[in-house]
Each structure stands twice: as structure tokens, then as C-alpha cells.
Design a protein around this motif. Sequence first.
Motif, PDB file in Angstrom:
ATOM      1  N   HIS A  10       0.784  -0.982  -0.266  1.00  0.00           N
ATOM      2  CA  HIS A  10      -0.407   0.264  -0.339  1.00  0.00           C
ATOM      3  C   HIS A  10       0.886   1.210  -0.304  1.00  0.00           C
ATOM      4  N   HIS A  27      -4.090   5.070   0.432  1.00  0.00           N
ATOM      5  CA  HIS A  27      -4.609   3.860   0.909  1.00  0.00           C
ATOM      6  C   HIS A  27      -6.180   4.406   0.709  1.00  0.00           C
ATOM      7  N   SER A  54      -5.200  -0.653  -2.535  1.00  0.00           N
ATOM      8  CA  SER A  54      -3.900  -1.192  -2.312  1.00  0.00           C
ATOM      9  C   SER A  54      -2.903  -1.810  -4.025  1.00  0.00           C
ATOM     10  N   PHE A  91      -5.880   4.482   7.282  1.00  0.00           N
ATOM     11  CA  PHE A  91      -6.280   3.686   5.670  1.00  0.00           C
ATOM     12  C   PHE A  91      -7.746   4.068   5.214  1.00  0.00           C
TER      13      PHE A  91
END
Lengths: 250, 432
Positions: B117, B121, B126, B343
Motif C-alpha cells: 500500500h 490507500h 492497495s 487506511f
Amino acid sequence: MPDNTKKIVIIGATSAIAHACARLWALGAAEFFLVGRDPEKLRQAAEDLTVRGAGQVATYVLDANELAKHPAMLARCFETLGRIDIALIAHGTLPDQAACEQDVNLALQEFSSNGLSVIALLTLLANRMEAQGSGTLAVISSVAGDRGRPSNYLYGTAKAAVTTFCEGLRGRLYKAGVHVITIKPGFVDTPMTQGLPLPKLLVASPEAVAKSICQAIEKRTNTLYTPAFWWAIMLVIKHIPTFIFKRARL
Amino acid sequence: MVTVSSWGRLSRLEHQVKVLSARHQVAAQLPSDQLGLVYGMGRSYGDACLNPGGVLWNTQGLNRFIRFDEDTGRLVCEAGVLLRDIQQLFVPRGWILPVTPGTQLITVGGAIANDVHGKNHHQLGSFGDHIHWLKLIRTDGTMIDCSPDVQPDWFAATIGGLGLTGVITEAQIQLRRIPGPWLVAETFPYHSLTDFFHWADSSEAAWEHTVSWIDCLHGGTARGLFMRANPIPSAPRISPASRKLAMPFVPPISLVNKISLPLFNNAYFYLKKRQPEPQIVHYENFFYPLDNLLNWNRMYGPTGFFQYQSVLPRSVGLEATQAMLAEIARCGEGSFLAVLKTFGEREALGMMSFPQPGVTLALDFPNKGERTLRLFARLDAIVQEAEGRLYLAKDARMPRDLFVAGYPRLNEFIHYRDPGISSALSRRLIGD
């Protein structure tokens, strides 16, 4: 409008050094005629160069030891490219010296692959390029040709023949405006040297060697040691007196 | 046999290296009475890329491009092609890899097998999210072409599958249009994790890239620098020099130590804090700053280093990250290479992929033996409590129960393993 596209023929086009050179040329305007033994590897090399920006990429399957087939290959090459700006002779093998000492046929076969076939190709190419009046013949010889060593003197002999042939040819073609460059790589990390116990510090990448070859062709260098430090190493080795050299384990 | 180390330089073990140099010959090269493992650039930090006593299939010769479609941006290439080679060829043509990690000196096969990643992200997921199909060769000679639609189970096992399902020989990657090699970047200092999350949450919609550097010595009251960037149409500027510096040797002791680390962290924080903004930066300098110092892993000295990278669910992310930082500061260990990033809200498609919704913390630690491992045990407890997981590409030591808890699809994954393939990591964590 002047045609700036480089027309390039490579014999032994799937060899690591040759392909690395081709990749650099592909970044500019270049058309290729790739010659090699393995049709699948040739096709893969052509695809790679096309993605990298090459113009036309033609391939031709040939075993350089089949000397009788050279003229047909060159005829096709000139038909395809029109003229040759760079001819790179890069095919070769690394013979098993011990086996060559026991088998005359094998020894001669290896001498043919690394020496005779190159001389045959250069003879034909020289005449056509002399008539053309331009271009560069770049020939991969080796530092191994500078002196005969017990560990691989058959290979060294073939490369010495190539080096001397190129020197003579250079003088002849100079008058016609055609340049001949003798390339003497040291240890290069390629499939050919896979598994050899080489001193790590002296091993160069094919990409680094290719970069110096392409620069040397631009600059019309006569003899290129690559990487450059091999010039100094070979200077020393060439001057070791025979009574010492013959006792050294080289 | 030659000795091979991974990026963390924690071991030097004997391997039998076989070079794969043509993709049509790979199937014939794999069968062996020894267990093998595919090896690209050896940039995994721990033991995911090692197979001591066995065979390593080096993909350095599988480095050819195969096809590129200028209209759709779909690139087919061999698995040993470096991300750098793709970037250098395609960025000048207006295309870029959608996802890259902090180094471009890794292979396409490695990027797929670790489902790597990057700083985007939250927008683009990814590496595996941008693979249209891949070709896998098993040690019994079977070839498997798989994609999200064709044999999707094989695809999901192989994305993030650490090379354990077979040897990836080629893949089709979706490249992405960019206006040029330049990014506009902004940097903000933050003085608490609440601050950090505020910057992250408010930036994610409008900024493609977000990341932060964190001062690992500052404890639970975190401080750091939050960076965000977007691609912009090119302004005529000078591209970075291609000349790289290199760590020429391994110093006798780690250059990252209790004296250098606080000095560096303070200096870095105060220098960057004052930066006039926004800045125009070249993508190479923004994405891969460490690629400018070749062999930087040597600076940790002869005993090597660990990287500890965790991801924690967002619901407990703040408290758990705070607890981890407090532990780290308490023992004064760590490195200036410390990254905190959120993320996006997407599950990765690989069975063994690392990214999951939440916040990820990555830190280097010089290897000081037991002392370092004891710290990790305390961090593990926090991660396990928070139901997080550790990144396999970085790991050299996690306990098996943390692995099993963190990777719930393990039981599904093992059915897709190639019985002729094994790694130090698979033996350590899976048992064979």
C-alpha cells in the motif's frame, strides 16, 4: 526532413548486455533488427523494446555458427532497415575450458561461436557498410582476449582473434567513414556468468555496461574497457612478465 | 550456496539461488526435490523472502515489458520488472502506478505478493486493487491465469499471498493518468493524536496522498508532521538528480541510537514545522525519499533492525496508538523512520493482505536482542487487545497466536498453498 531514427542490427540480441543496450536506444528514435537463436526469447525482447518506445522491431532466427546463412540474414536486414547506423555483435558463449582440453570438436565449436562466426559476420557487414559510407560496428570482445590464462584460454583466444580483426578492420573502414569499436567487458552479472565464483566488487550490472557502450558508440571510442577500471587492471596484467605469469593461478 | 539477507539484515543464511530468466522456461525450472521460494529484490524486512537451506528463484531476469495499451493504460509485464522501471518509462508519458509503497526498488511480483500500500490507500486501496489478471506457475507445472472474475479464489489467495501459492510470472496492471511528475504538498505540525486524526479526516476526501511522520520519543502526547499532497499539472522545474548516495559500509554500531535519535527528531520537527507551504515536489522525492540513500538499512549496524508495523481498527485506534507510543517512549527505543497513517474504509481483496480500515503505525527498531523483543511483546499485547494485525512483509518475530488472530482467512488460504514452496516465515507462522 532528416531521418533521425537510428537503424540498429543486433546479433545475439537476447544476451543481457545487448538487450540492455537496446533498451537505452529504444528511449530515443530507433528501429531494430534482432538476430538470435531462440525465437521465443527474440519475440519477448521485441515486445519489451516496443513497449519501451522502439519503432519497428523485426526479428530473425539464426544460429551464428551457420555461416552459410549469414548472407541471407544480412540481405533481409538491409531490406528491412534500409541502412545500418549501428551493428552490435554481441553473441557468444562461455566455454567449459576443462572440457575443451579433452575434446577437439568441442574446442573448435566454441572457437567458432566466439571467434569465426564474428569474423564471418564482420566481413560481410564491413563490405556493405563500407559501400554505405557511414555507421558503427560495435563488437563485444572481452578482457579475456588481452592475455591467455589457463582457466579459459580457449575463450581468450577467440576474443583475441576478434580484437585483432577489429583493429585491422577499423583502419580499413576509417577511410570510408565507418567506425569500429571493440568492447571489452570485465565480469558482468549475466546468465552467462551465473554460478561462477566471481569477486563481487568487480562484477558490473548489464545496465551499467550498456550505458558505457552506448556512450562510447556516440563518442566513437576505439576500444572500450567496461567498467572503465578494467583498463587499469588489464594494463597491469598485460605487463606481468611471462616467467611470473605462467606460475600465477589465473 | 550463497548467503542471503532480507532488508532488516537480521540473519545471513545459506540459500541455493536459481535465476529465472525467461518466462516460457519457468515451469521447467521449478521442479526440485528441495522446497523453493520466489525472490525479487529482498526488500521484505523480516523472513517472508527467505528460505534458508532451500532454493530461492530469483526473478531478476524476468524484467520484460510485454504490452501497453495507450488508450486504456493497461500494462502487461513480467513479475521481475521493478516499479522504478515502470515509473521512469511511463511518468513522462503521463501514466503512473496507482499505488506504490515507500520504495520503488521492488518487483511487480513482490508488490502483488505483499499487496503493498502507499500514501493514497484511503482513495485507491492497495496494489492488488489495480491488477486485472496475473499468471501463476505452480511447482507441479500447472499454470493458473486468474483475475477478480476468473478463478477469483486463486486471485484472492495470491494477492498478498507472500509467494506461497506459486510463482507469479506476469501480470496486467492498470496505470493511472497523471498531469505530470509534480505534486503540491502541504505539511502541518501536530501535537496530539487527536490533532493527527483531525488532519487525516479532514484531508482524505480532497487529498490523494496523506501520511505523517511521528516522533516516537514523545510518548502518548504524540507530536509529528502531517503531510498531504495532490498531483498537479507540471510547472517547468528541475527534476531531481539521478545520482544517488549510498551507505558504503556497515558501521560497527547502529547510527540510530539514544544520542542521535532525540537530536534528529527535534531538528527534523522544528525545521519542517517552519516550512513555507504549499510546496511543489517531484513524485520521487515525495514517495521514495529513502531511495536516494542506497543501502540505508546498513545504518543500523551489524545486528540489523526490525520494523514493527501494525494496523488497528479506528474505534480503538486513538487509545491503542497512544498506549503503543507510550511504551516505545518509555524504553527510549525506535528510529526517526516512524510513520502514522490512516487506511481507507475498504477491505483488501487478498486473503492475507495487510491493509484493513483503521490506523497504521510503522517504526524501525535497531536490533538489541532480548530488550527489543520484550518491547515487541508489550506492543503485541496492545495490538491483540485492539484486534489489530501486524504486516507480514515487515515481520520477523510475531507470535503465532497474534498471527492467527490477525489473519482470520488463514484457514481458507492454506488450501491454495503450493506444496513445493516454503519460506522461513511460513515455517515459523504456519508450520510448513
